[in-house]
Design a protein around this motif. Structure first.
Motif, mmCIF file in Angstrom:
data_model
loop_
_atom_site.group_PDB
_atom_site.id
_atom_site.type_symbol
_atom_site.label_atom_id
_atom_site.label_comp_id
_atom_site.label_asym_id
_atom_site.label_seq_id
_atom_site.Cartn_x
_atom_site.Cartn_y
_atom_site.Cartn_z
ATOM 1 N N ILE A 62 0.594 -1.433 -0.283
ATOM 2 C CA ILE A 62 0.182 -0.135 0.140
ATOM 3 C C ILE A 62 1.322 1.593 0.070
ATOM 4 O O ILE A 62 0.761 2.485 -0.976
ATOM 5 C CB ILE A 62 -0.862 0.005 0.964
ATOM 6 C CG1 ILE A 62 -1.514 -1.387 0.951
ATOM 7 C CG2 ILE A 62 -1.834 1.587 1.391
ATOM 8 C CD1 ILE A 62 -2.446 -1.762 2.039
ATOM 9 N N ALA A 65 2.572 2.051 -3.321
ATOM 10 C CA ALA A 65 1.162 2.735 -4.321
ATOM 11 C C ALA A 65 0.764 4.107 -3.976
ATOM 12 O O ALA A 65 -0.184 4.660 -5.231
ATOM 13 C CB ALA A 65 0.406 1.530 -4.745
ATOM 14 N N ARG A 66 0.619 4.340 -2.794
ATOM 15 C CA ARG A 66 0.016 5.852 -2.453
ATOM 16 C C ARG A 66 0.387 7.276 -3.269
ATOM 17 O O ARG A 66 -1.483 7.385 -3.634
ATOM 18 C CB ARG A 66 0.183 6.109 -1.227
ATOM 19 C CG ARG A 66 -0.113 5.060 0.422
ATOM 20 C CD ARG A 66 0.321 5.471 1.166
ATOM 21 N NE ARG A 66 -1.196 5.652 1.859
ATOM 22 C CZ ARG A 66 -1.684 5.320 2.870
ATOM 23 N NH1 ARG A 66 -1.442 7.367 2.518
ATOM 24 N NH2 ARG A 66 -1.848 5.276 3.981
ATOM 25 N N GLN A 68 1.837 7.620 -5.411
ATOM 26 C CA GLN A 68 1.595 7.353 -7.122
ATOM 27 C C GLN A 68 -0.225 7.561 -7.979
ATOM 28 O O GLN A 68 -0.324 7.960 -8.960
ATOM 29 C CB GLN A 68 2.125 5.634 -7.910
ATOM 30 C CG GLN A 68 2.378 5.157 -9.263
ATOM 31 C CD GLN A 68 2.178 3.836 -9.077
ATOM 32 O OE1 GLN A 68 2.835 3.302 -8.621
ATOM 33 N NE2 GLN A 68 2.898 3.195 -10.798
ATOM 34 N N LEU A 69 -0.736 6.902 -6.722
ATOM 35 C CA LEU A 69 -2.301 7.259 -6.915
ATOM 36 C C LEU A 69 -2.375 8.250 -6.364
ATOM 37 O O LEU A 69 -3.956 8.220 -6.545
ATOM 38 C CB LEU A 69 -2.427 6.000 -7.065
ATOM 39 C CG LEU A 69 -2.679 4.377 -6.975
ATOM 40 C CD1 LEU A 69 -3.386 3.835 -6.507
ATOM 41 C CD2 LEU A 69 -3.042 4.391 -8.099
ATOM 42 N N LEU A 71 -2.955 8.951 -3.462
ATOM 43 C CA LEU A 71 -4.149 8.238 -2.165
ATOM 44 C C LEU A 71 -2.779 8.944 -0.564
ATOM 45 O O LEU A 71 -2.123 8.416 -0.620
ATOM 46 C CB LEU A 71 -4.266 7.298 -2.456
ATOM 47 C CG LEU A 71 -5.403 6.977 -3.567
ATOM 48 C CD1 LEU A 71 -4.677 5.350 -3.092
ATOM 49 C CD2 LEU A 71 -6.189 7.470 -3.299
ATOM 50 N N THR A 72 -2.772 10.076 -0.528
ATOM 51 C CA THR A 72 -1.904 10.654 0.214
ATOM 52 C C THR A 72 -2.752 11.265 1.559
ATOM 53 O O THR A 72 -1.753 11.671 2.727
ATOM 54 C CB THR A 72 -0.884 11.552 -0.218
ATOM 55 O OG1 THR A 72 -1.988 13.012 -1.076
ATOM 56 C CG2 THR A 72 0.123 10.671 -1.207
ATOM 57 N N GLU A 80 -9.934 1.892 -1.650
ATOM 58 C CA GLU A 80 -8.598 2.530 -2.343
ATOM 59 C C GLU A 80 -7.130 1.737 -1.534
ATOM 60 O O GLU A 80 -6.270 2.070 -2.179
ATOM 61 C CB GLU A 80 -8.128 4.017 -0.967
ATOM 62 C CG GLU A 80 -9.351 4.979 -1.676
ATOM 63 C CD GLU A 80 -9.155 6.886 -0.701
ATOM 64 O OE1 GLU A 80 -9.846 7.369 -1.230
ATOM 65 O OE2 GLU A 80 -9.828 6.710 0.181
ATOM 66 N N LYS A 81 -7.613 1.209 -0.185
ATOM 67 C CA LYS A 81 -6.250 0.171 -0.067
ATOM 68 C C LYS A 81 -6.396 -1.066 -1.088
ATOM 69 O O LYS A 81 -5.049 -0.874 -0.914
ATOM 70 C CB LYS A 81 -6.708 -0.068 1.579
ATOM 71 C CG LYS A 81 -6.529 1.161 2.518
ATOM 72 C CD LYS A 81 -5.706 0.113 3.971
ATOM 73 C CE LYS A 81 -6.068 1.045 5.021
ATOM 74 N NZ LYS A 81 -6.417 0.560 6.278
ATOM 75 N N ALA A 84 -4.413 0.334 -3.652
ATOM 76 C CA ALA A 84 -3.144 0.484 -3.474
ATOM 77 C C ALA A 84 -2.219 -0.508 -3.683
ATOM 78 O O ALA A 84 -1.677 -0.554 -4.510
ATOM 79 C CB ALA A 84 -3.266 1.284 -2.249
ATOM 80 N N GLY A 88 0.638 -1.976 -5.910
ATOM 81 C CA GLY A 88 2.030 -1.886 -5.194
ATOM 82 C C GLY A 88 2.172 -3.440 -5.151
ATOM 83 O O GLY A 88 3.385 -3.277 -4.590
ATOM 84 N N TYR A 218 2.326 5.581 8.397
ATOM 85 C CA TYR A 218 1.467 4.727 7.388
ATOM 86 C C TYR A 218 1.446 2.968 7.824
ATOM 87 O O TYR A 218 0.865 1.835 7.299
ATOM 88 C CB TYR A 218 2.663 4.176 6.486
ATOM 89 C CG TYR A 218 2.561 5.526 4.791
ATOM 90 C CD1 TYR A 218 1.787 6.417 5.334
ATOM 91 C CD2 TYR A 218 3.359 5.312 3.547
ATOM 92 C CE1 TYR A 218 1.170 7.229 4.095
ATOM 93 C CE2 TYR A 218 3.211 6.240 3.314
ATOM 94 C CZ TYR A 218 2.365 7.638 3.508
ATOM 95 O OH TYR A 218 2.578 8.656 2.025
#
Ligand code: GLU
Length: 384
Positions: A62, A65-66, A68-69, A71-72, A80-81, A84, A88, A218
């Motif tokens: 997860i 890929a956060r 990149q997508l 999703l911060t 969303e997880k 991701a 990821g 995270y």
């Protein structure tokens, strides 16, 4: 505290190493920390050279890929997880493959859900697959199958997943690589009186109270899930270490005596599982075995099909069956590695013939010794 020697990574037979996202992923780059991974791959190669089998439970899908997508936000919605993790996990697996292949090791990916470690049939499948990968010299890299796991069927943290994996494959040690070198009596970041505990012999209430709250950011673990993992692992007869993961070569440092906390296996560990097998289930069938097989079981062997003379009942793979001697006395019970029809077809035959008889090759045993409870001939066995 105890007369038995402390566990040591140097002497491990089979170790599960759990690695958290914060160690694997560089937050600034949102990329794998490749130099660190290479150093861990080097450590794994040297553990294997000393004869230790290594399984890795790796987080990081997860976190990778956060960015990149886009999703911060600190807290993501479940879907969303899942998204991701899907993106990821590919990068994570590639990073492991690259790092291990530099040490001539083959990475193998397994994505598990809690069902795979708890439901008996799936548990047997996952275990067989892991044992085969280890026998083939691979390094299994395990993560939770986050892309399909829903809230209800999610471990949510890889500490407990690591402990379940250790239990499933009878690992003798579980190492949780963390941002801290073990368990303290209080949080050492804000309590100067906090004392490091090198050994925890029993998970008492006062130890559990040292768990504290989960960390921000995270990571999803924290000390609380590590203590839950310790309970699972130690009850399964597996020693567990919490050790510092930052810095290169964390496993070699641990092997060479770096400070950590060891949780000792519970003294009644194996019997807890055996009690579960013996006491909590009603057998769905019987296997009658010959005298040679009775002797083999008494000597601690698994039950092979060759020693079975008759199979009765209707059971699935993973169900409990009772084992009878030729006189009809119940001498053992255990979890069948084959369904009733298959067991009838392979009964009396050498394990090498299983593939010819069934059209596929399963395990050599009808009941693996880890899934078998042997009774004294006179013992009263209520359920079996
Ligand atoms: N399975 C999650 C991942 O790979 C991490 C779970 C955890 O941090 O323990 O991103």
């Amino acid at each position: 505290m105890t007369d038995t020697p402390l566990p040591a990574l140097r002497t491990a037979r089979r170790v599960v190493v759990k690695i958290g996202s914060a160690l694997i992923v560089d937050p600034a780059e949102a990329a794998p920390r490749q130099a660190w991974l290479d150093s861990v791959a080097h450590d794994i190669a040297s553990l294997r050279a000393q004869g230790t089998e290594v399984v890795v439970v790796s987080s990081g899908a997860i976190a990778l890929a956060r960015h990149q997508l886009g999703l911060t936000r600190p807290v993501l919605r479940l879907e969303e997880k899942q998204a991701a993790a899907s993106v990821g996990q590919i990068r994570l697996a590639q990073a492991w493959t690259d790092a291990l292949s530099r040490h001539e090791l083959t990475a193998a990916q397994l994505l598990l859900t809690p069902d795979d470690t708890e439901h008996r049939n799936r548990y047997l499948n996952a275990r067989a697959s892991l044992n085969t990968l280890l026998a083939l010299g691979c390094v299994p890299i395990i993560n939770e199958n986050d892309a399909i796991a829903t809230t209800e069927i999610r471990f949510g943290d890889n500490d407990r997943l690591g402990a379940r994996v250790a239990e499933m494959i009878n690992a003798d040690q579980l190492v949780l690589l963390s941002d801290i070198d073990g368990l303290y009596t209080a949080d050492p970041r804000n309590n100067p009186d906090a004392r490091h505990l090198p050994v925890v012999a029993a998970l008492t209430d006062s130890i559990e109270a040292m768990g504290g709250a989960p960390p921000p950011g995270y990571s999803s673990g924290g000390m609380r899930t590590k203590l839950m993992a310790a309970r699972i692992a130690t009850q399964a007869g597996c020693a567990m270490a919490i050790a510092r993961g930052q810095g290169l070569h964390p496993l070699s440092r641990l092997r060479d005596g770096a400070r950590c906390t060891w949780f000792l296996p519970a003294p009644d560990a194996r019997s807890a599982r055996k009690n579960w097998i013996a006491g909590s289930l009603t057998p769905a069938g019987h296997a009658v075995i010959d005298d040679g097989a009775v002797q083999a079981l008494i000597m601690g062997s698994s039950l092979l099909p060759a020693g079975v003379t008759e199979v009765t009942g209707d059971f699935d793979r993973g169900d409990l069956i009772a084992v009878l001697d030729r006189q009809g006395q119940k001498i053992a019970c255990g979890l069948a590695a084959y369904a009733a029809d298959e067991a009838r077809r392979i009964a009396g035959h050498q394990s090498e013939r299983i593939e010819a008889l069934l059209g596929w090759q399963g395990t050599d045993e009808l009941i693996h010794r880890d899934d078998l409870v042997l009774f004294a001939k006179t013992e009263n066995t209520p359920n079996c």
